[in-house]
Design an enzyme around this catalytic site. Structure first.
Site: not given
Ligand code: NDP
Ligand code: 8X3
Length: 249
Positions: A11, A34-35, A57, A149
């Site tokens: 999402t 979820r959204r 999840v 984290y």
């Molecule tokens: P966003 O917040 O933009 O997206 C997070 C997504 O995870 C949403 O689609 C949300 O969907 C879903 N999510 C969160 N909690 C739940 C839950 N309890 N059940 C189901 N779905 C869930 O963040 P990112 O796109 O950045 O993050 C995606 C992945 O990338 C994560 O694993 C994050 O740790 C990882 N990551 C991100 C980085 C960054 O700098 N942005 C760097 C490194 C890794 P909804 O709320 O609709 O359920």
């Molecule tokens: C997301 C990148 O540096 O905020 O995983 O942990 S950081």
């Protein structure tokens, strides 16, 4: 393209960009989150090539029911992108919130396990499959106040290796993409809706875009069957480590 890809966290951010990239390439997509309103938007865009599943999840019964109930047109799942996850809070260990810790371990680690557990029987039955785990540079090094984290993403790193070992005999490919700073809703979630603080994380340099990560996922899953991208680390050019980012003032 007759491959089915299940993407969690579809999402927003990396997951949504991956849905759009892979659907555009002709994969059939199962978009999870979820959204529901955001999933409906994806469905409006991609029509019958996309199926949506709404679950948290953390809820293992809901995860199993949704995935076991997939319609025939979206079975078996060929590729799983374990992407759902977030950071909650940025506090020293001595003042961290138990609720934030539970959320990160329950979503980033246990949620990834529940989804994998539900999908694997289909891959084992079909004798093939590919799992992409979205880790982080936070799974490779620890930074100040990153504590839980970072622990959750180190667990993803361990599980990525463990899955590759245990699924080796089954011929299932397992690999991770570990991004550094990507501009998504990630920091808004981490800072509980404080958009100014979130924006500051990405100020003064060019962060990665979610599409950059979708690009790597597309590359990894399109390698020939004898090639497995086991572990990828990707950062913005301005980033050298979790704590070293070259910013213009
Ligand atoms: P966003 O917040 O933009 O997206 C997070 C997504 O995870 C949403 O689609 C949300 O969907 C879903 N999510 C969160 N909690 C739940 C839950 N309890 N059940 C189901 N779905 C869930 O963040 P990112 O796109 O950045 O993050 C995606 C992945 O990338 C994560 O694993 C994050 O740790 C990882 N990551 C991100 C980085 C960054 O700098 N942005 C760097 C490194 C890794 P909804 O709320 O609709 O359920
Ligand atoms: C997301 C990148 O540096 O905020 O995983 O942990 S950081």
């Amino acid at each position: 393209m007759d491959k089915v890809v299940l993407i969690t966290g579809a999402t927003s951010g990396i997951g949504r960009a991956t849905v759009n990239r892979l659907a555009g390439e002709g994969y059939r997509i199962i978009a999870c989150g979820r959204r529901e309103d955001r999933l409906s938007e994806l469905r409006d865009t991609w029509g019958d090539a996309l199926h949506t599943l709404v679950f948290d999840v953390r809820n293992k019964e809901a995860v199993a029911a949704a995935i076991n109930g997939l319609p025939e047109a979206f079975r078996p799942v060929d590729i799983l992108v374990n992407n759902a996850g977030n950071a909650h809070g940025l506090d020293p260990i001595q003042s961290g919130s138990l609720e934030d810790w539970d959320a990160m371990m329950d979503i980033n680690v246990k949620g990834l396990l529940y989804v994998t557990h539900a999908v694997l029987p289909m891959m084992l039955e079909s004798g093939a499959g590919h799992i992409i785990n979205i880790g982080s540079t936070a799974g490779k090094e620890v930074y100040p106040k990153g504590n839980v984290y970072c622990a959750s993403k180190h667990a993803v790193d361990a599980l990525n290796q463990a899955m590759r070992i245990d699924l080796n005999e089954a011929g299932i490919r397992v690999g991770a993409v570990n991004p550094g700073l990507v501009e998504t809703e990630f920091s808004e979630v981490r800072f509980k809706g404080d958009t100014d603080r979130a924006a500051g994380v990405y100020q003064g340099f060019q962060p990665l875009k979610p599409e950059d990560i979708a690009d790597l996922i597309s590359f990894a899953i399109s390698r020939p069957p004898h090639v497995n991208i086991a572990d990828l680390v990707v950062m913005p050019t301005a980033q050298a480590s979790s704590t070293i980012v070259r910013r213009k003032s």
